[in-house]
Design an enzyme around this catalytic site. Structure first.
Site: not given
Length: 262
Positions: A62, A107, A110
């Site tokens: 992120a 992220g 992810e």
């Protein structure tokens, strides 16, 4: 400037993150990814998808600078949207292959976890380092990682925030294949092409059975499997596959049924 590029090769689409230097997920990148994924989900000509961040890295997570400017309510909405986007990636009705180069952190990992298969470069580095910022993964990391490698191993990675080299990631089951860095995209595309030649309805049913059947009781999973089996049995590809098996033996069917229904 667009932050995502699409490369289409017949029924295989490569979704390339193009937000240098780190492919960090900010609102703009998230919105572009969400729009692309929805288009792919509705395109009956697409049979497989490759996620790629470029030769240098997959995605480093992120945009922390942007997060630091948000209050708790803003972060909650931002996180909800990113989690929803990654869930839409996971729910694409076609096989999704992640081609991981360089770093896949936070992220970025992810997003890779939302794929069905992960090919990593031999010098790739993966991890969920959020705990080192005093926070936790919020876009599927605690859930998909646990389902993939088990609770104990997931807790180790999540609680320490440590980075994992490609070979350890392979041993843990975090990635499925490790190849030389220069071969990552080609390997991912080769696998995606192979799956794209398969029976679309059966592949979609397999994804649904595996992804949703394991979350509940065995009896519920078996009921889901039974329903999906019955559904695909009546498809054109099933007729082709069974006829080919009876006439020519296993593994020789050429599936040319209609594009998958949405």
């Amino acid at each position: 400037m667009p932050r995502i590029r699409l490369d289409t090769e017949g029924p295989v689409v490569t979704v390339r993150l193009d937000h240098p230097p780190l492919n960090a997920f900010d609102t703009e990148l998230r919105c572009e990814l969400a729009a692309v994924v929805r288009e792919l989900a509705d395109d009956s000509e697409v049979r497989s998808v490759v996620l790629y961040g470029g030769e240098r890295l997959f995605a480093a997570g992120a945009d922390v600078k942007a997060l630091a400017l948000m209050d708790a309510e803003e972060v909650r909405g931002w996180n909800r949207a990113l989690q929803r986007t990654f869930d839409e990636v996971a729910r694409l009705p076609v096989p999704v292959v992640a081609a991981i180069t360089g770093y896949a952190l936070g992220g970025g990992l992810e997003l890779a976890l939302a794929a069905d298969y992960r090919v990593a470069a031999d010098d790739a580095v993966l991890g969920q380092p959020e705990v080192r910022l005093g926070i936790i993964p919020g876009s599927g990391g605690t859930q998909r990682l646990t389902r993939l490698i088990g609770p104990s191993r997931a807790k180790n990675l999540l609680m320490t925030g440590r980075r994992v080299a490609a070979e350890e990631a392979l041993r843990l089951g975090l990635v499925d294949e490790v190849v030389p860095a220069g071969d990552v995209l080609d390997t991912a595309l080769r696998y995606a092409r192979r799956l794209a030649e398969g029976p679309a309805a059966a592949l979609e049913a397999i994804k649904e059975a595996v992804d949703h059947g394991a979350d509940g009781a065995l009896s519920a999973g078996l009921a889901l499997e039974r329903s999906l089996f019955t559904g695909v049995f009546g498809t054109v590809d099933a007729a082709v596959g069974i006829r080919s098996f009876l006439e020519h033996g296993p593994g020789k069917a050429r599936f040319e049924g209609p594009a998958r229904d949405n």
